[in-house]
Each structure stands twice: as structure tokens, then as C-alpha cells.
Design a protein around this motif. Structure first.
Motif, PDB file in Angstrom:
ATOM      1  N   GLU A 275       7.567  10.206 -13.430  1.00 54.63           N
ATOM      2  CA  GLU A 275       7.215   9.807 -14.840  1.00 54.63           C
ATOM      3  C   GLU A 275       7.640  10.858 -15.910  1.00 54.63           C
ATOM      4  OE1 GLU A 275       3.271   7.731 -17.344  1.00 54.63           O
ATOM      5  OE2 GLU A 275       3.126   8.637 -15.246  1.00 54.63           O
TER       6      GLU A 275
ATOM      7  N   SER B  47       0.521  -1.332  -0.135  1.00 53.43           N
ATOM      8  CA  SER B  47       0.270   0.057   0.022  1.00 53.43           C
ATOM      9  C   SER B  47       0.883   1.290  -0.033  1.00 53.43           C
ATOM     10  CB  SER B  47      -0.880  -0.064   1.260  1.00 53.43           C
ATOM     11  OG  SER B  47      -0.140  -0.066   2.369  1.00 53.43           O
ATOM     12  N   THR B  48       2.143   1.015   0.313  1.00 53.60           N
ATOM     13  CA  THR B  48       3.090   2.423   0.610  1.00 53.60           C
ATOM     14  C   THR B  48       4.402   2.121   0.176  1.00 53.60           C
ATOM     15  OG1 THR B  48       1.590   3.025   2.647  1.00 53.60           O
ATOM     16  CG2 THR B  48       3.826   4.243   2.175  1.00 53.60           C
TER      17      THR B  48
ATOM     18  N   LEU C   1       5.382   7.811  -1.338  1.00 61.99           N
ATOM     19  CA  LEU C   1       5.097   7.983  -2.807  1.00 61.99           C
ATOM     20  C   LEU C   1       3.772   8.444  -3.025  1.00 61.99           C
ATOM     21  CD1 LEU C   1       6.403   8.097  -5.794  1.00 61.99           C
ATOM     22  CD2 LEU C   1       5.570   5.947  -6.136  1.00 61.99           C
ATOM     23  N   SER C   2       3.698   9.495  -3.078  1.00 63.41           N
ATOM     24  CA  SER C   2       2.197  10.310  -3.391  1.00 63.41           C
ATOM     25  C   SER C   2       1.838  10.224  -5.062  1.00 63.41           C
ATOM     26  CB  SER C   2       2.199  11.781  -3.067  1.00 63.41           C
ATOM     27  OG  SER C   2       3.101  12.561  -3.552  1.00 63.41           O
ATOM     28  N   ASN C   3       0.767  10.295  -5.496  1.00 56.59           N
ATOM     29  CA  ASN C   3       0.156  10.356  -6.895  1.00 56.59           C
ATOM     30  C   ASN C   3       0.929  11.759  -7.612  1.00 56.59           C
ATOM     31  OD1 ASN C   3      -1.405   8.357  -6.433  1.00 56.59           O
ATOM     32  ND2 ASN C   3      -3.347   9.497  -6.014  1.00 56.59           N
ATOM     33  N   LYS C   4       1.108  12.765  -6.896  1.00 60.73           N
ATOM     34  CA  LYS C   4       1.742  14.125  -7.490  1.00 60.73           C
ATOM     35  C   LYS C   4       3.035  13.525  -7.527  1.00 60.73           C
ATOM     36  CE  LYS C   4       2.240  18.777  -6.993  1.00 60.73           C
ATOM     37  NZ  LYS C   4       1.915  20.120  -6.077  1.00 60.73           N
ATOM     38  N   ARG C   5       3.654  13.182  -6.675  1.00 58.66           N
ATOM     39  CA  ARG C   5       5.372  12.931  -6.942  1.00 58.66           C
ATOM     40  C   ARG C   5       5.594  11.626  -7.921  1.00 58.66           C
ATOM     41  NH1 ARG C   5       9.479  11.089  -2.408  1.00 58.66           N
ATOM     42  NH2 ARG C   5      11.443  11.399  -3.590  1.00 58.66           N
ATOM     43  N   ALA C   6       4.598  10.970  -8.111  1.00 60.04           N
ATOM     44  CA  ALA C   6       4.633   9.792  -8.895  1.00 60.04           C
ATOM     45  C   ALA C   6       4.503  10.428 -10.409  1.00 60.04           C
ATOM     46  CB  ALA C   6       3.508   8.516  -9.015  1.00 60.04           C
ATOM     47  N   GLN C   7       3.603  11.185 -10.737  1.00 59.96           N
ATOM     48  CA  GLN C   7       3.336  12.132 -12.043  1.00 59.96           C
ATOM     49  C   GLN C   7       4.768  12.739 -12.257  1.00 59.96           C
ATOM     50  OE1 GLN C   7       0.133  14.258 -11.593  1.00 59.96           O
ATOM     51  NE2 GLN C   7      -1.436  12.626 -11.565  1.00 59.96           N
ATOM     52  N   LYS C   8       5.272  13.458 -11.488  1.00 67.81           N
ATOM     53  CA  LYS C   8       6.639  14.251 -11.535  1.00 67.81           C
ATOM     54  C   LYS C   8       7.742  13.166 -11.883  1.00 67.81           C
ATOM     55  CE  LYS C   8       5.638  18.122  -8.442  1.00 67.81           C
ATOM     56  NZ  LYS C   8       6.235  18.825  -7.286  1.00 67.81           N
TER      57      LYS C   8
END
Length: 343
Positions: free
Chosen positions: A305, A106-107, A296-303
Motif C-alpha cells: 500500500e 482466507s489466503t 500475503l501477510s498484514n505487514k507485506r500488505a502495508q508495504k
């Protein structure tokens, strides 16, 4: 000097091995009685390749120039690391496993330090720890007057009597370097280049960093690294405002001596930079200095990528036959500016 690292000297040159200069009167003289020489044949000159040092010797002598040579600070720290590991085994403790966060389904925990954009606080801590091990496990105390703190004091306060014998603690070195980096707004990459120049100075000048000279050596390395690496370098007079009591003339003289001792070799290849970064991470792991972990957050994952796409496109362009580019520190680490924009 900007962010692009320039090369002022061939990395194959090894200042530790002094080459003998041959005077004209010492040069070998050949005559027609000794050897049959044709009219168009001149005096025999040794080819430059015969005077160059083998790669193995150059790597051993200049670890700050070659990616395959082990860094000096990591070797200096091994004695203490072995003692710490022995102590942990005897006490049946493993602090590294106790403090390290583990990822789960989950994290996912990631640290924000990468080779293209290291974490500033953690990098400065590791660099100052490397300086600490250099001082503590030094082989001797060879120094030069220009770096002697008693002959060239940084403050008006009286230098302690034991200034040349009492080893500084890690927190004292860290506080000194942190003040400079915070006041001058220097980057983490500059800290790594500072360590490269410091070890290059010790190798080239055949000297040691010790309690009586460490502040001026570190200051000179920071001064030079900030000018070579950062696009907007800090002026010498700005450091005088930070340290208050040091003069501009003293800063200029120290910088000039530092460059001369480096033989103006300020080139830092990308491979050497990466080696120092990962060796600093190994030093942090050996001393239980963990880099900060964040989920890892969604925003950081997008960055991440988006940064991955930028890197992929950059290396595709570098691999095209019609676009021949040399891989330098600026090429490898140019993504840091894109990363900053995305942040």
C-alpha cells in the motif's frame, strides 16, 4: 556510469543496413546546361529524412530497441514450447496446474517479483534459459574472434575438443551467470539489461551465440550492463578476481569491442525493459519455472500500500504541465529504491 540509462545513439539507426558512403568523385554533378540553376542554389543534397529507414524495418531489425518488436529469445523458444505442450496433451498432464498455488478467501498468494524489483534468482534463471534457447535453436554459428573461447580462454584449463559443437545445458549456463552475479552482488534489473545488450549485439553484429563463444558474450554483456545500470559499478579487475585466470587487458579489449559492435548504443528505454521483463515471465510460464509464491501477510500488505502511494504521487508529478519529465527507465523503475527502504 550510474543507474540512469543514457542514450548514445538514436534508436532509429539500424546498423544491420550499411549505408553507402558517397565519395566526392562519385557525387552527381549538375551543370547549367542540364538544368536551370539560380545563382544562390547549391548542389542538391538528399534530405536526412529520405535516408532514414522506415519504422517498421527498424523495429524488425532491432527488437532490443523497439517495444513492439518481439524478443528474439521468445521466438527461439517457441519450437520447444510447442513440443512440450504436445507431449502434455498426449500424456494428459498439466504440470503448470499441478504446481501452481491458488488463492482463496482466507489466503492470497503473491510472488515477490515486480517490474520495478524483480526476483533475483528467478530472473537469472529465466535469462540463462533465454541464452540456452539462443544457443540451441541458433540459425548458424557466425562468430567473431574476440568472443572465441579457444583464442581467448577464460581459464588455464585446456579447452575441450568439442567446445564449439557441444551445446551447454541450461544448468551450466545458470551456474556460470549465478557465480558472477553472486560474487559481484549484481541486481536482477542488471540481468534483464544484460539480455537486452546480448540480443542487441547479435542483431547489430549479425552473429550468433554458440557453444564456442557464449561465455565471453555473456560476460561482456554483464560487464557493460553492470556499469550502465548500477550506481556502484564493478571494476574490470574485480571480474578478474572472480574468474581468476582472465587478464585485465583481455577484459578491457572485450569491453571495447562490445561497445563498438553496439555502436555505443547503450540506451534501454523503459518500454523495452518492461517488454523483456514480461517476456521472461512468459518464458518461465512456458517452461514451468514458477516465480516463488508467498501468502500475503498484514505487514507485506502495508508495504504494498505504501509503495502504491509512492507510485501514485510520482506519476501525478510527472503528469503536471509545469513539470515536464521524460519517461525513462530511471523514471519508471525509480520506485525500486523506495521499495528497498520500505523492506
Amino acid at each position: 556510469m550510474g543507474g540512469t540509462v543514457s542514450c548514445c545513439m538514436s534508436p532509429r539507426d539500424t546498423p544491420k543496413i550499411h549505408r553507402r558512403e558517397v565519395e566526392l568523385e562519385d557525387a552527381p554533378v549538375t551543370t547549367t546546361e542540364e538544368v536551370d540553376v539560380s545563382e544562390d542554389t547549391g548542389t542538391y543534397l538528399q534530405h536526412i529524412s529520405d535516408r532514414e529507414l522506415p519504422d517498421e524495418l527498424a523495429q524488425e531489425s532491432n527488437p532490443s530497441d523497439h517495444p513492439r518488436a518481439s524478443t528474439l529469445f521468445l521466438n527461439k523458444s517457441q519450437t520447444d514450447v510447442r513440443e512440450k505442450r504436445k507431449s502434455h496433451i498426449l500424456n494428459h498432464t498439466s504440470p503448470r496446474m499441478m504446481t501452481k498455488k491458488s488463492s482463496s478467501c482466507s489466503t492470497i498468494f503473491l510472488d515477490d517479483s515486480t517490474v520495478s524489483q524483480p526476483n533475483l534468482k528467478s530472473t537469472v534463471k529465466c535469462v540463462t534459459l533465454a541464452v540456452y534457447y539462443h544457443i540451441k535453436n541458433r540459425d548458424s554459428s557466425h562468430t567473431l574472434d574476440i568472443f572465441d573461447e579457444k583464442k581467448h580462454p577464460l581459464t588455464r584449463e585446456k579447452v575441450p575438443e568439442d567446445y564449439a559443437t557441444a551445446d551447454p545445458e541450461h544448468k551450466l549456463i545458470y551456474r556460470f551467470v549465478r557465480t558472477l552475479f553472486s560474487s559481484a552482488q549484481l541486481t536482477a534489473e542488471c540481468a534483464i539489461v544484460t539480455l537486452v545488450y546480448l540480443e542487441r549485439l547479435l542483431t547489430y553484429a549479425e552473429m550468433d551465440i554458440c557453444p564456442g563463444n557464449w561465455k565471453r558474450i555473456v560476460l561482456g554483456a554483464i560487464l557493460l550492463a553492470s556499469k550502465v545500470w548500477d550506481d556502484q559499478a564493478v571494476w574490470n579487475v574485480d571480474y578478474c578476481q572472480i574468474l581468476k585466470d582472465i587478464t585485465v587487458e583481455d577484459m578491457n579489449e572485450m569491453e571495447r569491442h562490445f561497445l563498438e559492435l553496439l555502436q555505443f548504443n547503450i540506451n534501454v528505454p523503459a518500454s523495452v525493459y518492461a517488454k523483456y521483463y514480461f517476456d521472461l515471465r512468459s518464458l518461465a510460464e512456458d517452461n514451468n519455472l514458477s516465480f516463488p509464491l508467498e501468502p500475503l501477510s498484514n505487514k507485506r500488505a502495508q508495504k504494498l500500500e505504501a509503495i502504491s502511494r509512492l507510485c501514485e504521487d510520482k506519476y501525478k508529478d510527472m503528469g503536471r504541465p509545469c513539470m515536464r519529465r521524460s519517461v525513462s527507465a530511471d523514471n519508471l523503475l525509480g520506485v525500486r529504491k523506495s521499495h528497498a527502504v520500505l523492506s
